[in-house]
Design a protein around this motif. Structure first.
Motif, PDB file in Angstrom:
ATOM      1  N   TRP A   1       0.785  -1.232   0.000  1.00 55.99           N
ATOM      2  CA  TRP A   1       0.000   0.000   0.000  1.00 55.99           C
ATOM      3  C   TRP A   1       0.819   1.285   0.000  1.00 55.99           C
ATOM      4  N   LEU A   2       1.991   1.255   0.631  1.00 52.97           N
ATOM      5  CA  LEU A   2       2.713   2.522   0.767  1.00 52.97           C
ATOM      6  C   LEU A   2       3.836   2.696  -0.243  1.00 52.97           C
ATOM      7  N   ALA A   3       4.532   1.594  -0.521  1.00 48.99           N
ATOM      8  CA  ALA A   3       5.666   1.725  -1.441  1.00 48.99           C
ATOM      9  C   ALA A   3       5.256   2.360  -2.783  1.00 48.99           C
ATOM     10  N   PRO A   4       4.081   2.057  -3.330  1.00 45.74           N
ATOM     11  CA  PRO A   4       3.746   2.660  -4.636  1.00 45.74           C
ATOM     12  C   PRO A   4       3.261   4.122  -4.559  1.00 45.74           C
ATOM     13  N   THR A   5       3.383   4.774  -3.413  1.00 42.42           N
ATOM     14  CA  THR A   5       2.886   6.153  -3.323  1.00 42.42           C
ATOM     15  C   THR A   5       4.030   7.167  -3.444  1.00 42.42           C
ATOM     16  N   LYS A   6       3.679   8.397  -3.799  1.00 44.11           N
ATOM     17  CA  LYS A   6       4.706   9.452  -3.924  1.00 44.11           C
ATOM     18  C   LYS A   6       4.163  10.761  -3.354  1.00 44.11           C
ATOM     19  N   GLY A   7       5.078  11.550  -2.787  1.00 41.72           N
ATOM     20  CA  GLY A   7       4.653  12.873  -2.329  1.00 41.72           C
ATOM     21  C   GLY A   7       4.378  13.725  -3.551  1.00 41.72           C
ATOM     22  N   TRP A   8       3.304  14.505  -3.512  1.00 46.93           N
ATOM     23  CA  TRP A   8       2.962  15.267  -4.712  1.00 46.93           C
ATOM     24  C   TRP A   8       3.048  16.785  -4.495  1.00 46.93           C
ATOM     25  N   ALA A   9       2.433  17.251  -3.439  1.00 52.90           N
ATOM     26  CA  ALA A   9       2.491  18.698  -3.190  1.00 52.90           C
ATOM     27  C   ALA A   9       2.347  18.963  -1.705  1.00 52.90           C
ATOM     28  N   VAL A  10       2.990  20.022  -1.254  1.00 55.54           N
ATOM     29  CA  VAL A  10       2.869  20.341   0.159  1.00 55.54           C
ATOM     30  C   VAL A  10       2.633  21.841   0.312  1.00 55.54           C
ATOM     31  N   SER A  11       1.761  22.185   1.237  1.00 51.73           N
ATOM     32  CA  SER A  11       1.524  23.606   1.536  1.00 51.73           C
ATOM     33  C   SER A  11       1.746  23.790   3.037  1.00 51.73           C
ATOM     34  N   ASP A  12       1.383  24.941   3.579  1.00 52.15           N
ATOM     35  CA  ASP A  12       1.606  25.174   5.003  1.00 52.15           C
ATOM     36  C   ASP A  12       0.882  24.165   5.879  1.00 52.15           C
ATOM     37  N   ASP A  13      -0.305  23.803   5.438  1.00 51.06           N
ATOM     38  CA  ASP A  13      -1.082  22.949   6.330  1.00 51.06           C
ATOM     39  C   ASP A  13      -1.535  21.629   5.705  1.00 51.06           C
ATOM     40  N   ALA A  14      -1.096  21.353   4.483  1.00 51.27           N
ATOM     41  CA  ALA A  14      -1.576  20.120   3.863  1.00 51.27           C
ATOM     42  C   ALA A  14      -0.513  19.451   3.004  1.00 51.27           C
ATOM     43  N   LEU A  15      -0.684  18.158   2.887  1.00 57.03           N
ATOM     44  CA  LEU A  15       0.220  17.378   2.033  1.00 57.03           C
ATOM     45  C   LEU A  15      -0.632  16.529   1.107  1.00 57.03           C
ATOM     46  N   GLU A  16      -0.286  16.574  -0.176  1.00 64.98           N
ATOM     47  CA  GLU A  16      -1.019  15.729  -1.114  1.00 64.98           C
ATOM     48  C   GLU A  16      -0.093  14.621  -1.601  1.00 64.98           C
ATOM     49  N   VAL A  17      -0.641  13.404  -1.592  1.00 68.56           N
ATOM     50  CA  VAL A  17       0.153  12.238  -1.950  1.00 68.56           C
ATOM     51  C   VAL A  17      -0.452  11.591  -3.187  1.00 68.56           C
TER      52      VAL A  17
END
Ligand code: ADP
Ligand code: MG
Length: 470
Positions: free
Chosen positions: A55-71
């Motif tokens: 479940w986790l290995a195939p994920t990537k960080g995509w965008a980060v802001s002050d209060d949020a992270l998109e994966v």
């Protein structure tokens, strides 16, 4: 979307893929990538390896802001799964790495796929639409492989679906676990709804009915409960053996049934045994349940099991060679559900490793799953016999009838029958479609010959020993 709000962190490295605000990004954000890589490192040692790899290995960080992270995740399933199972771990990781409690969101790499995956009803078309029938679109007559074991039951189910309340009412289907009762029951509903989408059809397992009844009693809404069932055109009540020892539920079912019957509505029941064998079932209910047509669904024979495997593989857009299908079908006899389970493992192993689906792969994928783990398979017995008699497997299965071939074939039939307890028909099938009377004759002949022909007897003993050694 996260990026549309223009709140991306100022400290983030310069993005070579800069774009106008509001437009979708074409590449991941380095800051997010770095942060998520650290999160993954953190999680790797804290959750089990299989879960991490899946479940986790195939994920990537995509965008980060002050209060949020998109994966970024492969599809919606991953998003749902990670949210449900790893949210707390991820949060812990984020807090300990970045010192902030970032809000996590996901971005499916395959956006269209994700949308459909997230709503299972969208991928399982319901012939009658979402009308509360609780039917699964996969359970249709066309997806049901009919063998000798289920010919009568399928015909009865089909004719009930064609002419509700007329043909056999009630229809009572019974048989062992995993033999297709629920499938047939729901196929009746699906078929009836394709004929007339306005029908009021309802599928319910007896257990659920019981829970509904308890709730109704608690909420003092029994009338509503009754009403819900009394207006139906077709009631599909699954697993009625569950009624055992539940007098109150039996009483309710009895009344619902009488009401529907008087109104000319169709009722179909399934159970793991015939009505009269369900212990402690009230006599009047037994006679009600059995007052229409009672039909059993038996275990499929080898030929049907092979056909089911091939059909299930085809539904997954995969092809199963006859040899592999036969290999699996010879080992898994008890239930179609187990057969399906085996196939899922085989297909998964093949696709994970990129290997072709061979008997060796099937053996690897199903190790530990089979009914009798050390059971030799039919193909191996046929091959060993061919070898012992100096003929080829193709000859054994073919139509040629020299004296040597006829004897070898009879010995193969004998061994299949005696060592694998195959039915006469299964043995015939394993030898290229020979008639069951031919098999019966062969087994009797070899039985007699073994007494008088000691050389043949010794040969068979050697063969049997070899087979049992695997
Ligand atoms: P039961 O209700 O008798 O325990 P199910 O109807 O749930 O069994 O069947 C178990 C699984 O096997 C289901 O996925 C069903 O689709 C499948 N199955 C059973 N019999 C057949 C068949 N003859 N053809 C295709 N699939 C079958
Ligand atoms: Mg069932």
């Amino acid at each position: 979307m996260l990026f549309a709000d223009g709140k991306l962190r100022a400290s983030r490295p310069v993005d070579p893929d800069a774009r106008a605000p509001g437009l979708p990004r074409a590449a991941a954000d380095d800051g997010a990538h770095g942060l998520w890589t650290q999160v993954l490192e953190f999680l790797k040692s804290r959750i089990n390896k299989e879960g991490y790899e899946t479940w986790l290995a195939p994920t990537k960080g995509w965008a980060v802001s002050d209060d949020a992270l998109e994966v970024s995740v492969p599809n919606g399933f991953f998003a749902d799964w990670i949210s449900q199972h790893y949210a707390a771990n991820v949060r812990e990781a984020l807090v300990s790495i970045s010192g902030r409690d970032l809000k996590l969101s996901f971005r499916a790499r395959d956006a269209t796929d994700a949308a459909s995956l997230r709503r299972p009803s969208a991928v399982s078309p319901r012939p009658g639409g979402d009308n509360g029938a609780r039917l699964h679109g996969r359970y249709t007559f066309s997806n049901f492989v009919v063998g000798e074991n289920s010919r009568f039951a399928t015909a009865a189910a089909h004719s009930v679906a064609e002419r509700l309340g007329v043909a056999y009412n009630p229809l009572f289907l019974y048989g062992g676990v995993g033999l297709g009762k629920t499938h047939l029951l729901q196929a009746i509903g699906n078929h009836a709804l394709t004929q007339n989408p306005r029908l009021k059809v309802h599928y319910v397992p007896a257990e659920t009915l019981f829970l509904e009844l308890i709730q109704a009693i608690e909420k003092n809404s029994r009338l509503e409960f009754k009403q819900r069932y009394r207006v139906l055109d077709l009631l599909l009540l699954d697993d009625v053996h569950y009624l055992v020892g539940k007098e109150r539920l039996q009483e309710e079912v009895f009344h619902i049934f009488n009401h529907l019957n008087d109104a000319g509505s169709q009722v179909v029941f399934t159970s793991d045994r015939p009505p009269r064998e369900i212990p402690t079932l009230e006599d009047r209910l037994v006679s009600r349940l059995g007052s229409g047509l009672v039909v059993d669904v038996q275990a499929p024979d080898l030929e049907t099991r092979v056909a089911i495997l091939k059909q299930k593989a085809a539904l997954e857009d995969r092809e199963l060679s006859h040899e592999v299908a036969l290999y699996v079908a010879a080992r898994i006899r008890a239930s179609v559900r187990e057969l399906e389970g085996c196939l899922v493992r085989i297909l998964a192993l093949a696709s994970l490793t990129g290997r072709p689906i061979t008997t060796a792969l099937a053996e690897e994928a199903t190790r530990g799953l089979v009914d009798v783990p050390t059971l030799p398979d039919g193909n191996a017995i046929v091959a060993a016999t061919a070898d012992a008699f100096g003929v080829t497997v193709a000859d054994l299965r073919g139509p040629r009838r020299t004296k040597q071939l006829a004897l070898a074939r009879q010995v193969a039939m004998y061994l299949l029958r005696k060592t694998l307890s195959m039915s006469l028909k299964e043995v015939g099938y394993c030898l290229g479609g020979k008639d069951h009377t031919t098999v019966m004759y062969a087994v009797e002949k070899i039985d007699k010959l073994r007494i008088t022909n000691l050389e043949l007897d010794a040969r068979i003993l050697r063969l049997t020993a070899g087979i049992n050694r695997g």
